[in-house]
Design an enzyme around this catalytic site. Structure first.
Site, PDB file in Angstrom:
ATOM      1  N   ASP A  11       0.826  -1.212   0.000  1.00  0.00           N
ATOM      2  CA  ASP A  11       0.000   0.000   0.000  1.00  0.00           C
ATOM      3  C   ASP A  11       0.863   1.267   0.000  1.00  0.00           C
ATOM      4  OD1 ASP A  11      -2.422   1.334  -0.016  1.00  0.00           O
ATOM      5  OD2 ASP A  11      -2.569   1.403   2.168  1.00  0.00           O
ATOM      6  N   HIS A  28       2.292   3.399  -9.006  1.00  0.00           N
ATOM      7  CA  HIS A  28       2.050   1.974  -9.283  1.00  0.00           C
ATOM      8  C   HIS A  28       3.208   1.396 -10.096  1.00  0.00           C
ATOM      9  CE1 HIS A  28      -1.791   2.318  -7.477  1.00  0.00           C
ATOM     10  NE2 HIS A  28      -2.381   2.985  -8.452  1.00  0.00           N
ATOM     11  N   LEU A 122      10.427 -20.902  -4.052  1.00  0.00           N
ATOM     12  CA  LEU A 122       9.473 -19.926  -3.495  1.00  0.00           C
ATOM     13  C   LEU A 122       8.150 -20.031  -4.231  1.00  0.00           C
ATOM     14  CD1 LEU A 122       9.078 -17.271  -1.693  1.00  0.00           C
ATOM     15  CD2 LEU A 122       9.577 -16.018  -3.791  1.00  0.00           C
TER      16      LEU A 122
END
Ligand code: IPE
Ligand code: IPE
Ligand code: MG
Length: 232
Positions: A11, A28, A122
């Protein structure tokens, strides 16, 4: 610490850009570098599963131009990162609804998932059109058809509902950047005993070393799961 599940609410992109006199979408775009950085750092820090909140179901309420940039960025990320993800043993999974995404984006998701399916260092789960409440509702509806459901069964149904692999692993550490202290409908079931880490750092400024610092903070916490602390 090994085999950790870390989840991040990425965020602060918009506020970061606005503070620099730039349009929100610039934030972004810059946030992608932070994603790269944490994905590279993850396995070396004992993280086995990394779930990143990329787009919530409530984010559809944003102006169409912003939504469109976010979707484009996602598509670009999926295209450009495949080689590096494969090289680093990362298996990518997109969790959330797919029926409201464009067919080209869904194709890109499926392609990236196939291309990285062999990754075993991962598991990178990107949450897109994700709403924890909606998924819980879906899992509960499926559960209603069966009898004698236990916690494990509901977890499995939740994993299936989110297009995962039938898993909804418990979160060990939840990080939220950008200064807010809330979950915003993210992983409500999986965070039952998660440690919470809130940082004022805006997502585009967050890097692998910030993840390392959060894990260090996590490593000294006493997780009791309702029991009495171990005698020292
Ligand atoms: C997070 O940054 C990215 C998404 C929600 C897609 P924001 O866009 O929420 O940035 P702020 O919180 O408005 O600064
Ligand atoms: C949560 O951030 C969603 C993502 C980071 C993808 P928001 O910025 O949408 O959350 P609220 O509106 O502050 O709760
Ligand atoms: Mg926000």
């Amino acid at each position: 610490m090994t085999d950790l599940h870390v989840a991040i609410i990425m965020d602060g992109n918009g506020r970061w850009a606005t503070a620099k006199g730039q349009p929100r979408n610039w934030g972004h775009r810059q946030g992608i570098e932070s994603v790269r950085s944490v994905v590279r750092a993850g396995p070396g820090l004992g993280i086995r599963t990394l779930t990143l909140y990329a787009f919530s179901s409530d984010n559809w309420k944003r102006p169409p131009a912003e939504v469109s940039v976010l979707m484009k960025l996602l598509r670009t990320y999926l295209k450009t990162e495949i080689d590096e993800l494969r090289k680093n043993g990362v298996r990518l999974k997109v969790v959330g609804r797919r029926d409201r995404l464009s067919p080209t984006l869904v194709k890109a998701i499926e392609h990236a998932e196939r291309q990285t399916a062999q990754g075993d260092r991962l598991e990178l789960r990107l949450a897109v059109d994700y709403s924890s409440r909606d998924l819980l509702l879906q899992a509960v509806r499926a559960a209603a058809a069966a009898s004698d459901i236990d916690r494990r069964d509901l977890s499995a149904l939740l994993g299936e509902a989110m297009n995962g692999d039938g898993r909804a692993p418990d979160v060990d550490l939840l990080i939220r950047t950008g200064g807010e202290r809330r979950l915003s409908d993210f992983l409500l079931w999986e965070c039952a005993y998660a440690e919470l880490h809130f940082t004022p750092t805006m997502w585009p400024d967050f890097r692998g070393h910030d993840l390392q610092a959060a894990l260090h903070d996590f490593s000294v916490r006493d997780r009791r799961f309702g029991e009495v602390a171990a005698a020292s």
